[in-house]
Design a protein around this motif. Structure first.
Motif, PDB file in Angstrom:
ATOM      1  N   ILE A   1       0.820  -1.205   0.000  1.00  0.00           N
ATOM      2  CA  ILE A   1       0.000   0.000   0.000  1.00  0.00           C
ATOM      3  C   ILE A   1       0.858   1.261   0.000  1.00  0.00           C
ATOM      4  CG2 ILE A   1      -0.219   0.033   2.514  1.00  0.00           C
ATOM      5  CD1 ILE A   1      -2.763   1.178  -0.146  1.00  0.00           C
ATOM      6  N   ALA A   2       2.003   1.235   0.696  1.00  0.00           N
ATOM      7  CA  ALA A   2       2.852   2.431   0.741  1.00  0.00           C
ATOM      8  C   ALA A   2       3.389   2.765  -0.647  1.00  0.00           C
ATOM      9  CB  ALA A   2       4.010   2.219   1.719  1.00  0.00           C
ATOM     10  N   PHE A   3       3.846   1.747  -1.369  1.00  0.00           N
ATOM     11  CA  PHE A   3       4.366   1.960  -2.718  1.00  0.00           C
ATOM     12  C   PHE A   3       3.237   2.430  -3.637  1.00  0.00           C
ATOM     13  CE2 PHE A   3       8.322   0.128  -4.972  1.00  0.00           C
ATOM     14  CZ  PHE A   3       8.401   1.261  -5.772  1.00  0.00           C
ATOM     15  N   ALA A   4       2.051   1.833  -3.493  1.00  0.00           N
ATOM     16  CA  ALA A   4       0.906   2.226  -4.324  1.00  0.00           C
ATOM     17  C   ALA A   4       0.555   3.694  -4.101  1.00  0.00           C
ATOM     18  CB  ALA A   4      -0.299   1.336  -4.023  1.00  0.00           C
ATOM     19  N   LEU A   5       0.564   4.126  -2.845  1.00  0.00           N
ATOM     20  CA  LEU A   5       0.247   5.520  -2.552  1.00  0.00           C
ATOM     21  C   LEU A   5       1.352   6.458  -3.017  1.00  0.00           C
ATOM     22  CD1 LEU A   5      -1.374   5.148   0.975  1.00  0.00           C
ATOM     23  CD2 LEU A   5      -2.518   5.662  -1.180  1.00  0.00           C
ATOM     24  N   ALA A   6       2.601   5.955  -3.008  1.00  0.00           N
ATOM     25  CA  ALA A   6       3.694   6.765  -3.545  1.00  0.00           C
ATOM     26  C   ALA A   6       3.487   7.001  -5.036  1.00  0.00           C
ATOM     27  CB  ALA A   6       5.027   6.074  -3.304  1.00  0.00           C
ATOM     28  N   VAL A   7       3.019   5.977  -5.742  1.00  0.00           N
ATOM     29  CA  VAL A   7       2.724   6.131  -7.168  1.00  0.00           C
ATOM     30  C   VAL A   7       1.628   7.175  -7.362  1.00  0.00           C
ATOM     31  CG1 VAL A   7       1.789   4.974  -9.213  1.00  0.00           C
ATOM     32  CG2 VAL A   7       3.477   3.821  -7.784  1.00  0.00           C
ATOM     33  N   LEU A   8       0.603   7.116  -6.519  1.00  0.00           N
ATOM     34  CA  LEU A   8      -0.469   8.112  -6.600  1.00  0.00           C
ATOM     35  C   LEU A   8       0.075   9.514  -6.361  1.00  0.00           C
ATOM     36  CD1 LEU A   8      -3.489   6.448  -4.743  1.00  0.00           C
ATOM     37  CD2 LEU A   8      -3.127   6.679  -7.201  1.00  0.00           C
ATOM     38  N   ALA A   9       0.986   9.631  -5.406  1.00  0.00           N
ATOM     39  CA  ALA A   9       1.548  10.947  -5.111  1.00  0.00           C
ATOM     40  C   ALA A   9       2.374  11.469  -6.284  1.00  0.00           C
ATOM     41  CB  ALA A   9       2.416  10.869  -3.851  1.00  0.00           C
ATOM     42  N   VAL A  10       3.112  10.560  -6.935  1.00  0.00           N
ATOM     43  CA  VAL A  10       3.970  10.967  -8.045  1.00  0.00           C
ATOM     44  C   VAL A  10       3.149  11.385  -9.257  1.00  0.00           C
ATOM     45  CG1 VAL A  10       5.666  10.145  -9.718  1.00  0.00           C
ATOM     46  CG2 VAL A  10       5.946   9.608  -7.289  1.00  0.00           C
ATOM     47  N   ILE A  11       2.107  10.606  -9.590  1.00  0.00           N
ATOM     48  CA  ILE A  11       1.326  10.932 -10.781  1.00  0.00           C
ATOM     49  C   ILE A  11       0.281  12.004 -10.501  1.00  0.00           C
ATOM     50  CG2 ILE A  11       1.655   8.628 -11.739  1.00  0.00           C
ATOM     51  CD1 ILE A  11      -1.159   7.934 -10.941  1.00  0.00           C
ATOM     52  N   GLY A  12       0.117  12.366  -9.212  1.00  0.00           N
ATOM     53  CA  GLY A  12      -0.758  13.477  -8.874  1.00  0.00           C
ATOM     54  C   GLY A  12      -2.232  13.214  -9.056  1.00  0.00           C
ATOM     55  N   THR A  13      -2.646  11.978  -8.969  1.00  0.00           N
ATOM     56  CA  THR A  13      -4.066  11.672  -9.147  1.00  0.00           C
ATOM     57  C   THR A  13      -4.845  11.983  -7.871  1.00  0.00           C
ATOM     58  OG1 THR A  13      -3.521   9.918 -10.695  1.00  0.00           O
ATOM     59  CG2 THR A  13      -5.695   9.860  -9.735  1.00  0.00           C
ATOM     60  N   SER A  14      -5.905  12.770  -8.017  1.00  0.00           N
ATOM     61  CA  SER A  14      -6.736  13.133  -6.864  1.00  0.00           C
ATOM     62  C   SER A  14      -7.885  12.142  -6.742  1.00  0.00           C
ATOM     63  CB  SER A  14      -7.270  14.557  -7.032  1.00  0.00           C
ATOM     64  OG  SER A  14      -6.218  15.481  -7.118  1.00  0.00           O
ATOM     65  N   LEU A  15      -7.569  10.968  -6.246  1.00  0.00           N
ATOM     66  CA  LEU A  15      -8.614   9.958  -6.092  1.00  0.00           C
ATOM     67  C   LEU A  15      -9.597  10.383  -5.003  1.00  0.00           C
ATOM     68  CD1 LEU A  15      -6.983   6.410  -6.210  1.00  0.00           C
ATOM     69  CD2 LEU A  15      -8.481   7.448  -7.873  1.00  0.00           C
TER      70      LEU A  15
END
Length: 468
Positions: free
Chosen positions: A153-167
């Protein structure tokens, strides 16, 4: 981690809006996990650079350097300390999260728990099946069937942070809850399938020490100077028992009380999780990644990932198995419980998040080490497969999420809107009469301000149009 908590009813929604307390809890957890995920990502990159540079020998010498009291059976390498010691902190936090879910979160209500549990189970079973089919068809070893079952989950959220997706929070919470259930079954897999010959004396000592830990908690005894030494004793005994030492962290986490009593702002479990989570996400997991992700990567090695049955099974398990399993489990649950997907979302959104769960990394690397212990070459190849599969899953999920990013941003902005500035998003106050009175007053003041500006503008125009 918390997930959407729909009220059981005939028109129950899948991935509907979270309750306000759950939304706030998710937001706080996400902040720490996202920062930790970025550190994890940086640690993995540093490990790969270090292990593939001219300093490769220094990486191996540091990773394989032994320290610890041999008389206690704890003369371990740095890499071993990271996998068995530091990850116990990670699993301790996972144990607290699981306990909170069971007593105060989504998993407390069986009807609300069905979705994340079924989705997570399918998201572990299908990757294991994909690996088994691919590896057996190619004549490879079946020992790594559990490697692609985990979600990081930490890596997945890091990906979200990098791509800037506002889920929107519902999708993020769904991903977090999946990870909690995923962690639970990963723990069971490690305990059942990767336990060596048992040392019953050490195991008995660990059980007795856990009982003392539980009694002290029940009596309300406080003080880190009591619990930290006891936790180290429990961990050491569990390690020497033959059961993977991370199980000690889970057991202690599950013993903490996560319900609030009268007059308490936070339960003991919430307080301790708040203190330990930064240590887990910011230090323990990144250090584990630093000493586990350092595998030799070359053109030939990458090519072999897609030709060797064991490594190809890991890649396809993470990329295809996770996405198909979680999406299929979610769709089947909605279909057979007559629940409807939230009108704000579409099924492609669920598939995108399911693809994001294919980022295995931390626990997948750990299981890979356990599954192929003694075969250093295959262990490194499986690690390379985990990195490759996680990268492909991240790119695929990022692409799918970017397609709908404008829609997600609108949903996220609607969730965050607080026009009356009372600290509570407006969507949570729509049924509150006082909220509508406040909003009417705000709109009236805005309208009066617009009228005043219009009058001033009109007056200025008349002066300009007058005689010079």
């Amino acid at each position: 981690m918390p997930a959407p908590a729909p009220t059981p009813s005939k028109d129950r929604k899948v991935l509907g809006r979270l309750s306000l307390p759950e939304r706030n809890f998710v937001a706080e957890a996400l902040r720490t996990e996202t920062v930790g995920g970025v550190l994890l990502l940086l640690a993995a990159i540093a490990a790969l650079i270090w292990a593939n540079s001219g300093l490769k020998e220094s990486y191996e010498s540091v990773r394989d350097f032994h320290l610890g009291p041999a008389s206690l059976g704890l003369d371990l390498s740095i890499g071993h300390w990271a996998a068995d010691g530091l990850l116990a902190v990670f699993f301790f936090v996972a144990g607290i999260e699981l306990k909170r879910e069971l007593v105060a979160g989504d998993l407390k209500d069986p009807r609300a728990a069905v979705l994340p549990v079924v989705a997570a189970l399918c998201g572990m079973a299908v990757p294991a099946l994909v690996y088994t089919l691919v590896s057996s068809t190619g004549g490879g070893s079946l020992a790594g069937w559990a490697v692609p079952t985990a979600t990081d989950i930490a890596f997945a959220l890091a990906v979200l942070a990098v791509i800037g997706t506002s889920l929107p929070s519902a999708l993020r919470a769904f991903l977090l809850t999946l990870a909690v259930v995923d962690d639970l079954f990963a723990i069971l897999i490690i305990a059942v399938f990767f336990t060596d010959d048992l040392n019953f004396a050490a195991l008995g000592g660990a059980v007795v020490s856990l009982a003392v830990f539980w009694l002290l908690l029940r009596k309300g005894i406080r003080g880190w100077y009591v619990y930290i030494p006891l936790a180290l004793v429990i961990w050491g005994l569990m390690y020497n028992s033959g059961i993977h030492a991370t199980i000690a962290g889970v057991a202690m986490g599950l013993m903490l009380r996560c319900t609030r009593r009268e007059g308490e702002e936070h339960s003991p479990g919430e307080r301790i999780e708040h203190l330990v989570r930064p240590l887990s996400a910011g230090l323990a997991v990144p250090l584990f990644a630093l000493f586990s992700a350092g595998v030799a990567v070359s053109g030939n090695a990458i090519g072999e990932v897609f030709t060797r049955p064991e490594t190809l099974g890991v890649v396809l398990g993470l990329v295809v198995g996770k996405a198909v399993g979680i999406f299929g489990g979610t769709w089947l649950t909605a279909r057979f419980t007559r629940a409807e997907l939230s009108e704000e979302l579409a099924w492609p959104d669920v598939f995108a998040v399911s693809s994001l769960a294919g980022i295995g990394f931390t626990v997948s690397l750990l299981i890979g080490e356990l599954a192929f212990e003694g075969d250093e070459v295959l262990t490194d190849e499986v690690k390379a497969a985990v990195l490759t599969g996680s990268l492909i899953a991240a790119v695929l999920a990022g692409t799918l999420l970017k397609i709908r990013n404008a829609k997600y941003r609108k949903l996220w902005e609607a969730e965050e809107l607080d026009e009356d500035l009372d600290g509570i998003p407006d969507v949570y106050e729509q049924d509150n009469p006082e909220y509508h009175l406040r909003m009417a007053d705000i709109y009236e003041r805005k309208a009066a301000e617009h009228r005043r500006l219009a009058e001033v503008t009109a007056g200025a125009s008349e002066e300009n149009d007058g005689p010079a």
